[in-house]
Design a protein around this motif. Structure first.
Motif, short mmCIF file in Angstrom:
data_model
loop_
_atom_site.label_atom_id
_atom_site.label_comp_id
_atom_site.label_asym_id
_atom_site.label_seq_id
_atom_site.Cartn_x
_atom_site.Cartn_y
_atom_site.Cartn_z
N PHE A 22 0.95 -1.29 0.00
CA PHE A 22 -0.29 -0.30 -0.15
C PHE A 22 0.98 0.76 -0.32
N VAL A 23 2.40 1.27 1.04
CA VAL A 23 3.02 2.77 0.66
C VAL A 23 3.60 2.72 -0.63
N GLY A 24 4.05 1.49 -1.49
CA GLY A 24 5.08 1.41 -1.95
C GLY A 24 4.56 2.59 -3.56
N PRO A 25 3.24 2.27 -3.87
CA PRO A 25 2.92 3.17 -5.28
C PRO A 25 2.72 4.42 -4.88
N ALA A 26 2.38 4.25 -3.99
CA ALA A 26 2.88 6.20 -3.66
C ALA A 26 3.55 6.50 -3.60
N GLN A 27 4.40 6.15 -3.27
CA GLN A 27 5.85 6.97 -3.52
C GLN A 27 6.38 7.34 -4.79
N ALA A 28 7.12 8.31 -4.85
CA ALA A 28 6.81 8.74 -5.89
C ALA A 28 8.23 8.76 -6.48
N VAL A 29 9.16 8.41 -5.84
CA VAL A 29 10.58 8.25 -6.20
C VAL A 29 10.88 7.12 -6.63
N GLU A 30 11.63 6.87 -7.83
CA GLU A 30 11.95 5.56 -8.30
C GLU A 30 12.52 4.55 -7.47
N GLU A 31 11.23 3.52 -7.51
CA GLU A 31 12.09 1.95 -6.86
C GLU A 31 12.72 1.37 -7.37
N LEU A 32 13.30 0.05 -6.84
CA LEU A 32 13.91 -1.19 -7.27
C LEU A 32 13.14 -2.19 -6.33
N ASN A 33 12.90 -3.23 -6.98
CA ASN A 33 11.96 -4.37 -6.63
C ASN A 33 13.69 -5.56 -5.66
N ALA A 34 14.20 -5.99 -5.58
CA ALA A 34 15.40 -7.32 -5.45
C ALA A 34 14.36 -7.70 -4.41
N LEU A 35 14.74 -9.45 -4.87
CA LEU A 35 14.50 -10.71 -4.09
C LEU A 35 15.84 -11.20 -3.23
N VAL A 36 15.91 -10.58 -2.34
CA VAL A 36 17.33 -10.93 -2.23
C VAL A 36 17.74 -12.39 -0.42
N TRP A 37 18.85 -12.75 -0.57
CA TRP A 37 19.30 -13.01 0.36
C TRP A 37 19.34 -12.08 1.37
N ASN A 58 13.07 -2.03 -3.04
CA ASN A 58 12.83 -2.59 -2.05
C ASN A 58 13.13 -3.60 -2.05
N LEU A 59 13.72 -4.11 -0.83
CA LEU A 59 14.09 -5.96 -0.39
C LEU A 59 13.29 -6.82 0.27
N LYS A 60 12.88 -8.04 -0.87
CA LYS A 60 12.20 -8.91 -0.24
C LYS A 60 12.56 -10.02 -0.03
N GLU A 61 13.32 -10.30 1.34
CA GLU A 61 14.33 -12.13 1.57
C GLU A 61 13.74 -12.66 1.51
N TYR A 62 14.25 -14.24 0.86
CA TYR A 62 13.64 -15.51 0.78
C TYR A 62 15.12 -16.12 1.00
N GLU A 63 14.49 -17.49 1.09
CA GLU A 63 15.54 -18.83 1.50
C GLU A 63 15.23 -19.97 0.75
#
Lengths: 356, 288
Positions: A22-37, A58-63
């Motif tokens: 919900f917050v993400g799309p409202a940001q004016a600044v450019e965003e990079l979405n990363a699926l990371v360790w 924007n970081l999404k951590e996974y294992e």
């Protein structure tokens, strides 16, 4: 509380996800979405990039690559830009068409340790789909005040009674079964269905000598709290980050060899921000980015770019056993990647090991 | 002329209307996911793909592999022990709260009793690890008191898992039993005494039967939450044995085998349903 712990709490996870959605799309600044360790979630690594380019990462951590692919499958094409992925899993993900080509001339390929360039997995049909960013070993971590460090160079001692009840085992079947193969005088790539009964017997004996089997946090906590003196499957990733507080913790690659883990950076083919994603890859592969990644607060590991050595301190390099890398790399084997049927059988053996 | 009384049809419509939100919620967030999981459990993972031919292969696999069945047995054993120990600890605590703590202090006592619920489940489990481990608080105390000569570990085994669970569920059970106890009129005890029953006899024949619904509701909630929990055995059990939720997570996290994991989850669901049938006669909320 770490990010992974927050994600295990359903309420906190929901709040985080809601925040992202919900917050993400409202940001004016450019965003990079990363699926990371988890090592990429250290602000020390991410913030300099965000400041330099005026963007939000924007970081999404996974294992586990399986979990990552499940996340990608449940997302819309273009949701994700950057992918941190287990080196050995690059071929199957690239073959599935999920990754974009990375131009070699954008990456300091000549500075990367030759043994970890792994172009046999990152290059498909002449195109490079990922670049190795960090590596390390699943070997033996230990408390040098509680065990004889010389013993730790021989895998066989773990199967003797000398350290019975003082051993923790990292709960990941592939690297630990690879280590068992080395102890048995095989290469990990020699593992086959016919070898599993003998490997099971070895695993059962190891279980009888161990005090616990745990995942990353549990097994390293066991070592840190003195619950165990040895961690089978451990390495710099398990102890280096704790050495400032507990200098007695150390790790070594046994004479029989070790298992090389590697992580790579890739760009999703469906990304709509490939240019920014490439800048991120270039930043992480720079000597400064590599040094920050190598000493991330989540876990340490060897930077793939050897020029990070110009940035790392002497103490950091000693902790990573920088000067022994050539010897260690020569005696290391990559994670064995079994076919699906053998993988199922190995997991069954591991489940029996846990139940033993 | 008298106004027409609402007919049965109109009353039914109003009833359904009031019921609709709850019904929609249950269908959307329980029935449908359960249905999807049931369908998944009949599919099969072959190689990297899920084959959508229906069959019972996953269920056959589960019962053919002794380590899976053992994980179910382990889960049942741990859950039964946790439920029984929690009831045995929670009942006296609830009784003290209801009968011995002055009414003006009961609210504070209840808040103190539920304080553990305010902390994160994960943090609480790791805290127990720090208490029970070899270098932990308990080992330190025992050494200081001269009970043991050297460090001793209570972590990374089934006992640690049970302690972690009991710490949480005693509070839950205390609340349900307390709610039941405070509803009992004091006259019942007086009547039992008038009829010659001593305190123990009055408790066994009057108080305990009347608080059984509270005990059973709490015990059932404990059973359901405990048998499906993954975090506590994962952190405190030390990988000494596998419980069924751990085995389920392994199928997903290691192999992305959602069909097998779904079949195992359906088996877990069936066990919970059977237990519900056993508890059903006491599970009437109006009696708590």
């Amino acid at each position: 509380m770490t990010f992974s712990e927050r994600m295990k709490n359903p309420v906190a996870a929901a709040a985080l996800i809601a925040g992202l959605v919900f917050v993400g799309p409202a940001q004016a600044v450019e965003e990079l979405n990363a699926l990371v360790w988890c090592d990429h979630t250290d602000p020390k690594l991410i913030e300099p990039f965000e400041k330099q380019f005026g963007v939000k990462v924007n970081l999404k951590e996974y294992e586990g690559t399986g979990n990552a692919l499940a996340i990608v499958e449940q997302s819309k094409p273009g949701d994700w830009d950057v992918f941190v992925i287990d080196g050995v899993d690059v071929p199957r993900v690239a073959d599935a068409g999920l990754l974009a080509e990375i131009s070699r001339d954008q990456i300091p390929m000549g500075d990367i340790f030759p043994q970890v360039r792994m172009e046999d997995v990152t290059v498909r049909g002449g195109k490079m789909y990922a670049v190795m960013e960090k590596f390390g070993y699943n070997v033996i971590a230990y408390n040098k005040t509680k065990v004889d460090p010389a013993d730790m160079r021989d895998l066989a001692v773990l199967w003797s009674d000398k350290y019975k009840g003082r051993i923790a085992v990292y709960d990941y079947y592939i690297p630990v079964m690879d280590l068992v193969a080395l102890k048995m005088g095989m290469k990990p790539s020699d593992i086959a269905a016919g070898k599993l009964p003998a490997m099971k017997a070895e695993l059962f004996k190891l279980k009888e000598n161990s005090s616990m089997v745990g995942e990353v946090v549990a097994s390293t906590t066991a070592l840190a709290t003195g619950e165990a003196d040895i961690l089978v499957g451990g390495g710099e990733w398990a102890v280096s980050v704790m050495q400032a507080e507990n200098p007695d913790l150390d790790w070594v690659l046994p004479d029989q060899g070790g298992i090389l883990w590697s992580q790579s950076l890739a760009i999703f083919s469906a990304s709509k921000k490939k240019g920014l994603a490439l800048e991120f890859v270039k930043y992480v592969m720079s000597p400064e980015g590599q040094a920050r990644l190598a000493t991330s607060s989540c876990f340490w590991g060897m930077p793939a770019n050897r020029r990070a050595g110009e940035v790392l301190t002497a103490a950091e390099k000693a902790s990573l056993r920088w000067d022994e890398q050539d010897k260690f790399l020569a005696k290391s084997h990559r994670y064995f990647v079994p076919d699906s049927e053998l993988d199922g059988k190995m997991l069954d053996v591991w489940t029996e090991f846990l139940q033993h | 002329m008298t106004p027409a009384a609402p007919g049965p049809g109109r009353g039914d419509a109003r009833g359904w209307g009031l019921l609709a939100p709850a019904l929609l919620w249950t269908v959307a967030f329980f029935a449908m996911p359960l249905g999807v999981m049931g369908v998944y459990s009949l599919w099969r993972r072959v190689g990297m793909t899920v084959v959508t031919d229906f069959g019972l292969a996953n269920y056959v696999d589960f019962f053919a592999k002794s380590f899976f069945v053992e994980s179910l047995i382990n889960s049942l054993e741990v859950t039964v022990v946790v439920t029984v120990v929690s009831v045995l600890l929670a009942y006296p605590l609830a009784w003290i709260l209801a009968e011995r703590v002055p009414p003006r202090w009961q609210r504070l006592a209840l808040i103190l009793a539920i304080l553990p619920f305010w902390t994160s489940y994960v943090v609480r489990s790791y805290s127990w690890l720090l208490v029970l481990s070899e270098g932990g608080i308990l080992s330190g105390w025992l050494q200081a008191l001269g009970v043991v000569d050297g460090p001793v570990s209570f972590a990374n085994n089934r006992g640690a898992t049970v302690i972690g669970f009991v710490h949480f569920f005693v509070m839950l059970l205390t609340l349900t039993i307390y709610a039941n106890l405070v509803q009992l009129p004091a006259n019942y005890r007086k009547a039992a005494a008038d009829l010659g029953a001593g305190p123990v006899r009055a408790f066994i024949h009057v108080i305990l039967p009347l608080t059984l619904p509270g005990i059973m509701v709490g015990a059932f909630l404990t059973f359901v939450l405990c048998i499906g929990d993954y975090i506590t055995p994962q952190i405190l059990g030390g990988g000494r044995e596998l419980l069924l939720p751990q085995a389920i997570v392994m199928q997903i996290s290691r192999r992305s085998d959602f069909p097998m994991a779904s079949a195992m989850a359906m088996i877990l669901m069936a066990v919970v349903s059977l237990v519900y049938v056993g508890f059903a006669r006491w599970l009437k909320l109006e009696r708590v």
